[in-house]
Design a protein around this motif. Structure first.
Motif, short mmCIF file in Angstrom:
data_model
loop_
_atom_site.label_atom_id
_atom_site.label_comp_id
_atom_site.label_asym_id
_atom_site.label_seq_id
_atom_site.Cartn_x
_atom_site.Cartn_y
_atom_site.Cartn_z
N SER A 130 0.59 -1.42 0.35
CA SER A 130 0.44 0.24 -0.21
C SER A 130 0.82 1.17 -0.15
O SER A 130 1.63 1.72 0.90
CB SER A 130 -0.59 -0.09 1.44
OG SER A 130 -1.93 1.21 1.74
N PRO A 131 0.78 2.00 0.08
CA PRO A 131 1.06 3.65 -0.43
C PRO A 131 1.31 4.34 0.94
O PRO A 131 1.87 5.11 0.88
CB PRO A 131 0.58 4.89 -1.34
CG PRO A 131 -0.54 3.50 -2.44
CD PRO A 131 -0.90 2.61 -1.74
N ALA A 132 0.02 3.38 1.92
CA ALA A 132 0.59 3.98 3.03
C ALA A 132 1.41 4.06 4.04
O ALA A 132 2.31 4.30 5.14
CB ALA A 132 -0.69 3.87 4.05
N VAL A 133 2.24 3.10 3.57
CA VAL A 133 3.38 2.29 4.35
C VAL A 133 4.44 3.59 4.00
O VAL A 133 5.33 4.25 5.50
CB VAL A 133 4.21 1.35 3.30
CG1 VAL A 133 5.48 1.20 4.49
CG2 VAL A 133 3.28 -0.11 2.67
N LEU A 134 4.37 4.75 2.38
CA LEU A 134 5.24 5.49 3.16
C LEU A 134 4.99 7.16 3.89
O LEU A 134 5.89 7.26 3.53
CB LEU A 134 5.79 6.15 1.38
CG LEU A 134 6.28 4.81 0.86
CD1 LEU A 134 6.73 5.21 -0.87
CD2 LEU A 134 7.36 4.27 1.35
N LEU A 135 3.80 6.83 4.02
CA LEU A 135 3.39 8.15 5.01
C LEU A 135 4.46 8.02 6.58
O LEU A 135 4.59 9.48 6.22
CB LEU A 135 2.13 7.96 5.69
CG LEU A 135 0.99 8.21 4.27
CD1 LEU A 135 0.06 7.65 5.71
CD2 LEU A 135 0.69 9.40 4.01
N GLY A 136 4.75 7.36 6.89
CA GLY A 136 5.77 7.84 8.33
C GLY A 136 7.45 7.86 7.86
O GLY A 136 7.48 9.33 8.28
N PRO A 137 7.66 6.84 6.75
CA PRO A 137 9.71 8.09 6.53
C PRO A 137 9.05 9.22 5.88
O PRO A 137 10.39 9.70 5.71
CB PRO A 137 9.85 6.53 5.10
CG PRO A 137 9.03 5.68 5.45
CD PRO A 137 7.49 5.64 5.75
N THR A 138 7.87 9.36 4.84
CA THR A 138 8.19 10.89 4.08
C THR A 138 7.67 11.50 5.35
O THR A 138 8.45 12.71 5.26
CB THR A 138 6.70 10.67 3.48
OG1 THR A 138 7.04 9.67 2.50
CG2 THR A 138 6.42 12.15 2.41
N ALA A 139 6.64 11.20 6.09
CA ALA A 139 6.90 12.42 7.54
C ALA A 139 8.15 13.10 8.03
O ALA A 139 8.61 14.26 8.42
CB ALA A 139 5.45 11.69 8.40
N LEU A 140 9.10 11.67 8.23
CA LEU A 140 9.97 12.04 9.27
C LEU A 140 10.60 12.66 8.71
O LEU A 140 11.40 13.11 8.86
CB LEU A 140 10.45 10.41 9.50
CG LEU A 140 12.04 10.84 9.97
CD1 LEU A 140 12.39 10.97 11.29
CD2 LEU A 140 12.47 8.95 10.73
N GLY A 141 11.31 12.41 7.21
CA GLY A 141 12.08 13.57 5.86
C GLY A 141 11.24 14.63 6.17
O GLY A 141 12.06 15.65 6.84
N LEU A 142 10.34 14.91 6.05
CA LEU A 142 10.27 16.09 6.38
C LEU A 142 10.27 17.25 7.37
O LEU A 142 10.18 18.54 7.45
CB LEU A 142 8.05 16.85 5.49
CG LEU A 142 8.05 16.30 4.40
CD1 LEU A 142 6.81 16.32 3.25
CD2 LEU A 142 8.75 17.81 3.26
N GLY A 143 9.87 16.29 8.45
CA GLY A 143 10.13 16.42 9.72
C GLY A 143 11.36 17.04 10.42
O GLY A 143 11.17 18.08 10.81
N LEU A 144 12.64 16.27 9.92
CA LEU A 144 13.52 17.04 10.08
C LEU A 144 14.37 17.91 8.79
O LEU A 144 15.09 18.54 9.83
CB LEU A 144 14.85 15.60 9.21
CG LEU A 144 14.78 14.35 9.89
CD1 LEU A 144 15.21 13.12 9.43
CD2 LEU A 144 15.25 14.45 11.51
N ALA A 145 13.30 17.93 8.08
CA ALA A 145 13.41 19.37 7.18
C ALA A 145 12.52 20.43 7.79
O ALA A 145 13.47 21.62 7.92
CB ALA A 145 13.27 19.03 5.86
#
Length: 98
Positions: free
Chosen positions: A12-27
């Protein structure tokens, strides 16, 4: 044909919500560094809001067994902090300085 063509939860594309949020949160949290704050205010606002939103979506799906909880939660927290810092800096500090 022994395998099904239907998608699994891990596909599911929902698997990438966590890593994407983490990358944007670090930025967004990179702007908390004092010598980068004023240069990264637009990045902090945009990435912080996106990280918070995607992190909450990732937490929702992680409760259903799709994706990683710790990545989504960390991304949501970092995004919230990164989004709130410029707001606090420009909305509340001028009232106390005068």
């Amino acid at each position: 044909m022994s395998r099904s063509a239907a998608s699994q939860g891990a596909d599911s594309p929902a698997v990438l919500l966590g890593p994407t949020a983490l990358g944007l949160g670090l930025a967004a949290a990179a702007g908390l560094c004092p010598w980068l704050t004023f240069g990264l205010i637009p990045v902090m606002l945009i990435c912080g809001a996106l990280a918070f939103t995607l992190g909450l979506g990732g937490i929702h799906y992680a409760f259903r067994g799709i994706g990683r909880m710790w990545m989504a939660a960390t991304g949501a927290v970092l995004g919230g902090i990164g989004f709130a810092c410029p707001l606090v800096l420009f909305l509340f500090v001028p009232f106390y300085v005068a």
